[in-house]
Design a protein around this motif. Structure first.
Motif, PDB file in Angstrom:
ATOM      1  N   HIS A   1       0.847  -1.193   0.000  1.00 30.44           N
ATOM      2  CA  HIS A   1       0.000   0.000   0.000  1.00 30.44           C
ATOM      3  C   HIS A   1       0.879   1.239   0.000  1.00 30.44           C
ATOM      4  N   ASN A   2       0.707   2.079  -1.024  1.00 28.63           N
ATOM      5  CA  ASN A   2       1.477   3.315  -1.147  1.00 28.63           C
ATOM      6  C   ASN A   2       2.979   3.075  -1.034  1.00 28.63           C
ATOM      7  N   GLY A   3       3.443   2.014  -1.644  1.00 29.63           N
ATOM      8  CA  GLY A   3       4.871   1.735  -1.710  1.00 29.63           C
ATOM      9  C   GLY A   3       5.471   1.081  -0.487  1.00 29.63           C
ATOM     10  N   LEU A   4       4.648   0.756   0.512  1.00 27.30           N
ATOM     11  CA  LEU A   4       5.157   0.125   1.733  1.00 27.30           C
ATOM     12  C   LEU A   4       4.525  -1.252   1.922  1.00 27.30           C
ATOM     13  N   ARG A   5       5.225  -2.093   2.683  1.00 29.01           N
ATOM     14  CA  ARG A   5       4.718  -3.433   3.006  1.00 29.01           C
ATOM     15  C   ARG A   5       4.000  -3.389   4.357  1.00 29.01           C
ATOM     16  N   TYR A   6       2.892  -4.129   4.423  1.00 23.69           N
ATOM     17  CA  TYR A   6       2.111  -4.204   5.648  1.00 23.69           C
ATOM     18  C   TYR A   6       1.760  -5.650   5.965  1.00 23.69           C
ATOM     19  N   THR A   7       1.477  -5.894   7.226  1.00 21.55           N
ATOM     20  CA  THR A   7       0.878  -7.145   7.643  1.00 21.55           C
ATOM     21  C   THR A   7      -0.298  -6.809   8.552  1.00 21.55           C
ATOM     22  N   VAL A   8      -0.855  -7.813   9.218  1.00 22.62           N
ATOM     23  CA  VAL A   8      -1.992  -7.599  10.115  1.00 22.62           C
ATOM     24  C   VAL A   8      -1.604  -8.085  11.501  1.00 22.62           C
ATOM     25  N   THR A   9      -1.746  -7.214  12.482  1.00 25.17           N
ATOM     26  CA  THR A   9      -1.481  -7.591  13.862  1.00 25.17           C
ATOM     27  C   THR A   9      -2.697  -7.241  14.706  1.00 25.17           C
ATOM     28  N   LEU A  10      -2.584  -7.373  16.015  1.00 28.70           N
ATOM     29  CA  LEU A  10      -3.701  -7.132  16.922  1.00 28.70           C
ATOM     30  C   LEU A  10      -3.317  -6.090  17.963  1.00 28.70           C
ATOM     31  N   VAL A  11      -4.248  -5.194  18.273  1.00 28.46           N
ATOM     32  CA  VAL A  11      -4.053  -4.241  19.361  1.00 28.46           C
ATOM     33  C   VAL A  11      -5.305  -4.253  20.231  1.00 28.46           C
ATOM     34  N   GLU A  12      -5.121  -4.032  21.512  1.00 24.68           N
ATOM     35  CA  GLU A  12      -6.275  -3.957  22.412  1.00 24.68           C
ATOM     36  C   GLU A  12      -6.859  -2.551  22.382  1.00 24.68           C
ATOM     37  N   LYS A  13      -8.172  -2.481  22.181  1.00 28.86           N
ATOM     38  CA  LYS A  13      -8.875  -1.203  22.148  1.00 28.86           C
ATOM     39  C   LYS A  13     -10.186  -1.338  22.905  1.00 28.86           C
ATOM     40  N   PRO A  14     -10.583  -0.312  23.648  1.00 27.96           N
ATOM     41  CA  PRO A  14     -11.877  -0.371  24.336  1.00 27.96           C
ATOM     42  C   PRO A  14     -13.023  -0.162  23.357  1.00 27.96           C
ATOM     43  N   ALA A  15     -14.205  -0.619  23.728  1.00 31.30           N
ATOM     44  CA  ALA A  15     -15.379  -0.447  22.871  1.00 31.30           C
ATOM     45  C   ALA A  15     -15.834   1.004  22.850  1.00 31.30           C
TER      46      ALA A  15
END
Length: 646
Positions: free
Chosen positions: A275-289
Motif C-alpha cells: 500500500h502506497n509503496g510500503l509493506r504491511y501485515t496484520v497484527t492485533l491491538v487492544e482497544k476499548p469499545a
C-alpha cells in the motif's frame, strides 16, 4: 459419548443391573447434588418454561480482552530473511491465472528463472481442475502454487444474483480447496509454497476505506487455514504460505515482481500487503469499545433479525438483547419452532432420563433397535427445538414481539421472502445478527466437497441473500459471527475459516457501499459452558494449547456492548489467552536483523535509543537492545521516527 453416558444407557436399557452405589464410577447424579442449571440445562419451573434471565453484564464483557486487527508496517522485503524457497529448472509450479494480466507477467518471470509453469485458466470447471492437477502430479511432484483469481474485482454485492455469487466463490475459493486437496502431499514441507493474491486494498481491508474486493476474504481465510493445517503435519514444517494483498490497479509488472519477492523472502508472516509503496501485515491491538461516538439506543421500536436463533449461544444472546430492549425479533433457523406444549420439549426441560426412555420405547414400538448414538442424535434435535422455543419465550417474557421463521439460509428465495415480510411489517432492521453456521471438522484429505460446500454456503450464501434482499432497507448494524478460525485459520476448518474471513471482509467493505450501516464482525474464541466447544475433550485440548475458553458471562453481553458503547465498525477479536495462535513463525519475526543493523549503522544521524535491533515480530513489536550511558551521550532531546525502522 462419555463413559458416563454409555454406563447410563446400559442402566436405562437394563435397570436390573443397577445395583449398589455407582457414584464412584460416574458421579452421584441425584437431584441433591446436581450442578447449578446453565442455559443448556435448566431446572423446571411451574409452567415448564425457562425464566427470563440474562447471563453476564456489560462490566463482565469488559473483563475479556478486546483486540482489533490493524494494518502494521513490515520491513522492506530486502531486509527480511530468505524463506528457503528456490525457483529454478527443477521447479514445477502451478499458476491459477487471473483475468487482469498479473498471471501473464508472473509466468514470464517464472520462465526466466527456468521453472516449469503449469497454467490454469480461472473459469475452469472444478472436475477438470482436479483431473488436470492429478495428471500433472502423476508425471512429477509439484513444488508450489500461485493462486490469482481473487485479483479480479467482482461485481458489487447487491448487483450479483445468487448464481453469480456462487460462481464467483467457486472460481476463487472452492477451486482453491480442490487444488489444495489434490496437491496436499506435494505442496508440503520445506521449499514448498502456496501463495494467494487478493485485491482487498493492500491493507487486507483494515484501512479507512475497507476492503475493495471482499470475496478475496474467502481466499485469505482458506490460505490461513492451510498454513495451520500443514504446519501441524510433520511433513508440513517449513512450507511457505502467504496471502499477498494489493490495491486496485491495472499494473501487472509490480504485483508479479512482488509475488516473486514474497516467495523468496520473509518467513515471518502469512498476511502481507502493498500500500502506497510500503509493506504491511496484520497484527492485533487492544482497544476499548467506547470510542467517543454515540452508540445505539435499544428500545421497544428496535428491530432485530437473528439467524441461527436456535443455537444455545445465540439463544442466550437473544435473551440478553430482548431484556435490554423489549423490541421486535425476527428469529431464523433451519429447525421449526415446536408447539408450546410439545411433550418432548417438556421432558427435555423437566426429566431428560424420562425423555430417553420415551424415545427408546418409541423406537422399539416401530421395530427399531435403539442405540446410544441414535438416541443422542434425537435428543440433540430436541435440544435445538427447545432452544428455538426458548428464544421465542424469552422475547415474549421480556415484553417483546417474536416472529419465528424456519428457513434454509442456502435457499435464496426463502430468505428473500422472510426479508420481504420484515420490510412490510417493520420497514427497517436495526440489528442484523448473522449467527447461522455449522462445523464439519476434517483435514483436507478427509473433507469431501459436499462437506466443504455445506459449511461454507450456510454462512456465505446466508449473509449474501440477507443483504441482497435487504437492498434499500435501512439497517443500523450487521453483526456477523466469525471466529478465531477466520482470524488465524484452524486445523480441519478450511471451509469455516474461508466463510468467516469472507464475512469479515464483507463487513469491512460496507464502509463504501452501505456507509450508513455499521458492519461488525466478531472473531469468537471457543465458548465455555454453552455451545459445541464446551463438550467432550475440547476444553482440555484448549487448556493444553494455552487457550482460554470464553466465559458466557463475558461473551453473551458482548453484542450489546458493541452496539451501545460507541460506533463499532469492522472486525474485533474476543478472547483471553490465545496460546499457539500468537506464536511467531520465526524467531526474529522474519526480519534479517543483521541487514537492518548494518543499515542503521550507515545513518548519518544515529537513532540513539536503538542500539541493536533483535527482532521485528508480528505480535511482539520491534525489539531493540540498547546500552544507555549518560556519560557518553546526552539524552535531553531525542526523537525516534519508527518509519526509519521499516
Amino acid at each position: 459419548p462419555t463413559l458416563a453416558s454409555v454406563i447410563g444407557f446400559v442402566y436405562t436399557m437394563r435397570p436390573d443391573l443397577k445395583t449398589g452405589d455407582r457414584s464412584s464410577v460416574i458421579g452421584d447424579r441425584s437431584p441433591a447434588t446436581q450442578p447449578a442449571p446453565t442455559t443448556e440445562d435448566r431446572l423446571p419451573i411451574t409452567d415448564h418454561r425457562p425464566t427470563v434471565k440474562t447471563i453476564g453484564t456489560l462490566e463482565d464483557a469488559d473483563k475479556m480482552p478486546r483486540r482489533v486487527p490493524v494494518a502494521s508496517l513490515r520491513p522492506a522485503i530486502d531486509l527480511c530473511k530468505p524463506t528457503g524457497v528456490s525457483l529454478d529448472a527443477g521447479s514445477r509450479v502451478v499458476v491459477m491465472m487471473d483475468r487482469g494480466g498479473v498471471g501473464k507477467a508472473l509466468v514470464n518471470r517464472l520462465d526466466k528463472l527456468g521453472a516449469v509453469v503449469l497454467m490454469i485458466e480461472p473459469g475452469i470447471a472444478t472436475d477438470q481442475l482436479d483431473a488436470d492437477l492429478k495428471g500433472w502430479l502423476a508425471e512429477a511432484p509439484i513444488q508450489g502454487v500461485y493462486w490469482l483469481p481473487a485479483l479480479d474485482v467482482e461485481p458489487a454485492l447487491e448487483e450479483m444474483s445468487l448464481e453469480e455469487w456462487r460462481e464467483n466463490n467457486r472460481v476463487r475459493v472452492k477451486n482453491l480447496y480442490t487444488a489444495a486437496r489434490a496437491l496436499y502431499d506435494s505442496v508440503a514441507g520445506p521449499g514448498r509454497f502456496l501463495i494467494s493474491a487478493t485485491r482487498l486494498g493492500g491493507l487486507h481491508g483494515y484501512g479507512e476505506t475497507g476492503a475493495t474486493a471482499p470475496l478475496g476474504g474467502a481466499v485469505v481465510g482458506f490460505t490461513k487455514a492451510y498454513n495451520i493445517e500443514q504446519g501441524m503435519r510433520d511433513t508440513g514444517q517449513g512450507v511457505l504460505v502467504k496471502a499477498v494483498d494489493f490495491g486496485v490497479s491495472r499494473k501487472t509488472a509490480d504485483p508479479a515482481d512482488q509475488l516473486i519477492a514474497e516467495t523468496f523472502f520473509d518467513p515471518g508472516v502469512v498476511e502481507v500487503g502493498y500500500h502506497n509503496g510500503l509493506r504491511y501485515t496484520v497484527t492485533l491491538v487492544e482497544k476499548p469499545a467506547r470510542d467517543g461516538q454515540p452508540g445505539m439506543v435499544l428500545g421497544k421500536d428496535s428491530v432485530f433479525v437473528i439467524t441461527g436463533a436456535a443455537g444455545g449461544i445465540t439463544s442466550a444472546i437473544t435473551t440478553d438483547l430482548a431484556v435490554a430492549s423489549s423490541g421486535v425479533f425476527y428469529l431464523l433457523d433451519l429447525v421449526p419452532c415446536p408447539a408450546r406444549d410439545d411433550e418432548n420439549v417438556r421432558l427435555y426441560r423437566t426429566d431428560k432420563e424420562a425423555l430417553k426412555r420415551k424415545l427408546i420405547d418409541e423406537a422399539r414400538a416401530k421395530g427399531e433397535k435403539p442405540t446410544p448414538a441414535t438416541v443422542d442424535k434425537q435428543i440433540m434435535g430436541i435440544e435445538r427445538s427447545e432452544a428455538a422455543l426458548r428464544a421465542v419465550e424469552a422475547v415474549e417474557a421480556a415484553g417483546g414481539t417474536a416472529y419465528y421463521h424456519a428457513v434454509n439460509l442456502m435457499d435464496g428465495a426463502a430468505v428473500t421472502a422472510v426479508v420481504d415480510d420484515i420490510r412490510s411489517r417493520s420497514g427497517k432492521i436495526d440489528v442484523l445478527l448473522h449467527a447461522g453456521g455449522m462445523l464439519i471438522d476434517r483435514t483436507l484429505p478427509n473433507k469431501e466437497p459436499g462437506q466443504f460446500n455445506l459449511v461454507f454456503d450456510v454462512k456465505a450464501d446466508g449473509f449474501f441473500s440477507l443483504l441482497k434482499a435487504a437492498k434499500g432497507l435501512p439497517i443500523g448494524a450487521t453483526v456477523s459471527f466469525s471466529s478465531v478460525a477466520g482470524r488465524f485459520g484452524n486445523n480441519g476448518q478450511s471451509d469455516y475459516s474461508s466463510a468467516n474471513d469472507l464475512l469479515c471482509k464483507i463487513s469491512s467493505s460496507m464502509r463504501t457501499w452501505r456507509p450508513e450501516t455499521r458492519g461488525i464482525a466478531i472473531d469468537w474464541t471457543a465458548w465455555g459452558e454453552i455451545g459445541m466447544a464446551s463438550r467432550g475433550s475440547v476444553p482440555a485440548i484448549m487448556a493444553a494449547l494455552g487457550i482460554d475458553m470464553l466465559p458466557p458471562e463475558s461473551g453473551v453481553p458482548t453484542i450489546r456492548r458493541e452496539l451501545t458503547y460507541g460506533g463499532t465498525r469492522g472486525e474485533l477479536l474476543v478472547a483471553g489467552r490465545l496460546g499457539v495462535w500468537l506464536a511467531e513463525k520465526d524467531p526474529t519475526g522474519g526480519a534479517d536483523v543483521d541487514k537492518i543493523n548494518a543499515a542503521l549503522a550507515q545513518r548519518s544521524s544515529k537513532l540513539l535509543m536503538v542500539g541493536e535491533v533483535k527482532a521485528v515480530k508480528l505480535y511482539g513489536g520491534i525489539e531493540v537492545e540498547t546500552t544507555l550511558d549518560p556519560k557518553a551521550v546526552s539524552y535531553t532531546h531525542l526523537t525516534l521516527p519508527t518509519s526509519d525502522l521499516v
